[in-house]
Design a protein around this motif. Sequence first.
Motif, mmCIF file in Angstrom:
data_model
loop_
_atom_site.group_PDB
_atom_site.id
_atom_site.type_symbol
_atom_site.label_atom_id
_atom_site.label_comp_id
_atom_site.label_asym_id
_atom_site.label_seq_id
_atom_site.Cartn_x
_atom_site.Cartn_y
_atom_site.Cartn_z
ATOM 1 N N ILE A 187 62.697 46.810 32.573
ATOM 2 C CA ILE A 187 62.603 45.696 31.621
ATOM 3 C C ILE A 187 61.394 44.822 31.949
ATOM 4 O O ILE A 187 60.680 44.357 31.059
ATOM 5 N N GLU A 188 61.127 44.626 33.246
ATOM 6 C CA GLU A 188 59.963 43.832 33.629
ATOM 7 C C GLU A 188 58.676 44.580 33.282
ATOM 8 O O GLU A 188 57.682 43.979 32.850
ATOM 9 N N ARG A 189 58.679 45.900 33.461
ATOM 10 C CA ARG A 189 57.492 46.694 33.110
ATOM 11 C C ARG A 189 57.171 46.558 31.619
ATOM 12 O O ARG A 189 56.006 46.573 31.223
ATOM 13 N N MET A 190 58.225 46.448 30.788
ATOM 14 C CA MET A 190 58.006 46.328 29.352
ATOM 15 C C MET A 190 57.430 44.969 28.976
ATOM 16 O O MET A 190 56.799 44.813 27.933
ATOM 17 N N ILE A 191 57.683 43.962 29.819
ATOM 18 C CA ILE A 191 57.159 42.615 29.553
ATOM 19 C C ILE A 191 55.763 42.466 30.146
ATOM 20 O O ILE A 191 54.836 41.990 29.493
ATOM 21 N N HIS A 192 55.607 42.903 31.412
ATOM 22 C CA HIS A 192 54.301 42.757 32.068
ATOM 23 C C HIS A 192 54.285 43.588 33.361
ATOM 24 O O HIS A 192 55.263 43.624 34.091
ATOM 25 N N PRO B 260 64.348 51.629 25.543
ATOM 26 C CA PRO B 260 64.862 51.609 24.174
ATOM 27 C C PRO B 260 63.869 50.944 23.217
ATOM 28 O O PRO B 260 63.089 50.067 23.617
ATOM 29 N N ARG B 261 63.917 51.352 21.977
ATOM 30 C CA ARG B 261 63.016 50.814 20.957
ATOM 31 C C ARG B 261 63.051 49.288 20.919
ATOM 32 O O ARG B 261 62.013 48.613 20.891
ATOM 33 N N ALA B 262 64.257 48.717 20.949
ATOM 34 C CA ALA B 262 64.387 47.259 20.850
ATOM 35 C C ALA B 262 63.758 46.548 22.043
ATOM 36 O O ALA B 262 63.179 45.463 21.899
ATOM 37 N N LEU B 263 63.839 47.163 23.220
ATOM 38 C CA LEU B 263 63.253 46.536 24.409
ATOM 39 C C LEU B 263 61.729 46.590 24.369
ATOM 40 O O LEU B 263 61.057 45.624 24.765
ATOM 41 N N LYS B 264 61.178 47.685 23.891
ATOM 42 C CA LYS B 264 59.721 47.789 23.803
ATOM 43 C C LYS B 264 59.154 46.682 22.920
ATOM 44 O O LYS B 264 58.167 46.029 23.261
ATOM 45 N N ILE B 265 59.817 46.435 21.788
ATOM 46 C CA ILE B 265 59.341 45.401 20.864
ATOM 47 C C ILE B 265 59.565 44.017 21.467
ATOM 48 O O ILE B 265 58.661 43.171 21.482
ATOM 49 N N THR B 266 60.762 43.787 21.999
ATOM 50 C CA THR B 266 61.096 42.471 22.542
ATOM 51 C C THR B 266 60.259 42.155 23.776
ATOM 52 O O THR B 266 59.871 41.005 23.998
ATOM 53 N N GLY B 267 59.964 43.170 24.577
ATOM 54 C CA GLY B 267 59.146 42.958 25.766
ATOM 55 C C GLY B 267 57.766 42.416 25.419
ATOM 56 O O GLY B 267 57.266 41.480 26.055
ATOM 57 N N LYS B 268 57.166 42.986 24.380
ATOM 58 C CA LYS B 268 55.840 42.510 23.959
ATOM 59 C C LYS B 268 55.928 41.091 23.409
ATOM 60 O O LYS B 268 55.036 40.261 23.628
ATOM 61 N N MET B 269 57.027 40.810 22.690
ATOM 62 C CA MET B 269 57.220 39.452 22.174
ATOM 63 C C MET B 269 57.366 38.454 23.325
ATOM 64 O O MET B 269 56.801 37.356 23.289
ATOM 65 N N SER B 270 58.104 38.849 24.355
ATOM 66 C CA SER B 270 58.308 37.966 25.500
ATOM 67 C C SER B 270 56.996 37.703 26.227
ATOM 68 O O SER B 270 56.716 36.578 26.649
ATOM 69 N N GLU B 271 56.186 38.749 26.380
ATOM 70 C CA GLU B 271 54.901 38.566 27.049
ATOM 71 C C GLU B 271 54.029 37.580 26.272
ATOM 72 O O GLU B 271 53.370 36.715 26.851
ATOM 73 N N THR B 272 54.078 37.693 24.940
ATOM 74 C CA THR B 272 53.295 36.782 24.105
ATOM 75 C C THR B 272 53.799 35.349 24.229
ATOM 76 O O THR B 272 53.027 34.403 24.378
ATOM 77 N N LEU B 273 55.138 35.190 24.193
ATOM 78 C CA LEU B 273 55.726 33.854 24.332
ATOM 79 C C LEU B 273 55.399 33.250 25.692
ATOM 80 O O LEU B 273 55.071 32.067 25.808
ATOM 81 N N ASN B 274 55.497 34.067 26.742
ATOM 82 C CA ASN B 274 55.220 33.580 28.096
ATOM 83 C C ASN B 274 53.777 33.120 28.253
ATOM 84 O O ASN B 274 53.472 32.229 29.047
ATOM 85 N N GLY C 254 68.512 44.550 30.859
ATOM 86 C CA GLY C 254 67.460 45.556 30.999
ATOM 87 C C GLY C 254 67.621 46.631 29.958
ATOM 88 O O GLY C 254 68.041 46.380 28.829
ATOM 89 N N THR C 255 67.310 47.862 30.333
ATOM 90 C CA THR C 255 67.329 48.947 29.363
ATOM 91 C C THR C 255 68.714 49.142 28.751
ATOM 92 O O THR C 255 68.835 49.406 27.554
ATOM 93 N N ALA C 256 69.766 49.000 29.554
ATOM 94 C CA ALA C 256 71.117 49.253 29.047
ATOM 95 C C ALA C 256 71.515 48.251 27.975
ATOM 96 O O ALA C 256 72.107 48.608 26.954
ATOM 97 N N ASN C 257 71.205 46.955 28.191
ATOM 98 C CA ASN C 257 71.536 45.934 27.194
ATOM 99 C C ASN C 257 70.885 46.218 25.850
ATOM 100 O O ASN C 257 71.486 46.008 24.798
ATOM 101 N N PHE C 258 69.644 46.682 25.885
ATOM 102 C CA PHE C 258 68.935 46.956 24.645
ATOM 103 C C PHE C 258 69.303 48.321 24.081
ATOM 104 O O PHE C 258 69.339 48.508 22.867
#
Length: 570
Positions: free
Chosen positions: A478-483, A551-565, A391-395
């Motif tokens: 982290i889930e909010r950042m994805i969807h 975190p910046r990295a999570l915001k970007i990765t979350g959108k990427m994950s939503e797109t991949l999903n 989640g946020t801590a990892n990123f």
Amino acid sequence: MAETTIVLYLFKRLHQLGIRSVHGVPGDYNLVALDNLSEAGLNWVGNCNELNAGYAADGYARIKGISALITTFGVGELSALAAVAGSYSERVPVVHIVGTPSTISQKQGALLHHTLGNGDFSVFANMSRNIASVLVNLNDPSTAARDIDRALRECYVSAQPIYIALPTDMVLRKISAKELETPIDLALHGNDQETERDVIENITKRIYAANNAIILVDACAIRHRVVDEVHDLIDKSQLPAFATPMSKGAIDETNPRFGGVYVGSVSRPDVKEAVECADLIISIGALKSDFNSGGFTYRTSTKNTIELHSDHTKIGYATYPCITMKSVLQKLLNTLDFHKIRHTESAKSAPPVLKNEEAEKSNSQEITHSWFWPHIGNWLQENDVVITETGTANFGIIETRFPRGVTAISQVLWGSIGYSVGACQGAALAVKESDPSRRVILFVGDGSFQLTGNEVSTMIRQGLKPIIVIINNEGYTIERMIHGEDAGYNDIQPWKHTKVLETFGAKEGEYANHVVKTRKDVDNLFKKGNEFSKANKIQLVELFMPKLDAPRALKITGKMSETLNAKMEE
């Protein structure tokens, strides 16, 4: 001839491998086995549940190099499987010992409790077959010692879990103790010398020909124990070196050649440019999962990459099976003429303290991720153990500059929420056994904490003294950042976190609670040399952050994950 029992043989082998504590939950099919732990010099931890025990065994192994977990047949072992699968995914050596019904009951297909009621006693072991490097059943005294040694060697060398079934009527069966006099051979099988010479020659030519080579270190460099060789290569070659999220802490971040954390397109711009402009990448132990590679956004050339792995080597498009990285690195260190290596300034080392300039200039007292994670690096000290939750801590920890010797524990690939609390217990126990001077710090979100927070009870019971920082941001960020930013399924019931230690039985004077709501609060608490920072008791910090901040990295990765999903088959 001296004799011992099967269970003592197994437990003494665990002790010889450096294990001193065994995680798990008692059940009637493992009770007699547990009676023998102390005779082998092993401590019983006793976790709140098997899932937590599996997470704890994982954290323990990341400090000690290997760990052991004991569960009972069926109900117990299945409760642990999500954790064991994570260890398999992340290459962590855990010995999973399962107490099973007697061989007689199994042959008869008896209708026993903890079974499916169909007489099939192999079904649960079969469930573990795909998440165990080796599966053995100690149902034959004549082969038990050999099976144990083979399985334990495989666990250590493969850096993955193994499964050992121990039937109740085999626990106290007598076998020869002679083999215990000889330690298990943990040496790697040697590489084919002729092929290895060719590999070394090709790698050497490429390194000499490169104008702008870099070293990229990943998770398997840690798991397969080549960190010392990596540091030697960095120091002797003076090449810029970069980590990935999964290898955070593998490189000494105070080394002037450390350039930062590479996460593909999610990287800081200077790191991205330095790695992707290199004309040669020496990749060590790569594990290119989505979150570890910035959603598969590496922009590096296969032609210009040398990949060193635990079971093969790749040079450009050529693959050399069974040429292992430890031997290759050792040979390179002995044969390279380091004066022939060219250097450029295009890949500069990361600054001593990473900063977010925009966050630094803000007059707000709100604790944001962009401000907190670079800031906390000033407070960390050498040899800390830092555990971060999925989640946020990892990123966020990507943006933290570590002092020398910090060990980072996270679960970037498997990503099971709640993992970090159990892992903290295991890591803290391993630290207590090996070097009590090291601090153990956990960063976990309030949502993840609700899954495994009861394991704090085991920490108190074992006299452990971690600093537990609970990030209160009202749910699954982290889930909010994805969807589902505002979706109800990402909300949680608020807990009174400052009551947790007292509720779980911590004694007055042996614990402390802290509430942090402003940047000033952070500066006052996370101050070197104060009582809090001495970490001489178990402490819980409730740290408040905005609900939709990340975190910046999570915001970007979350959108990427939503797109991949959301991708549909073309």
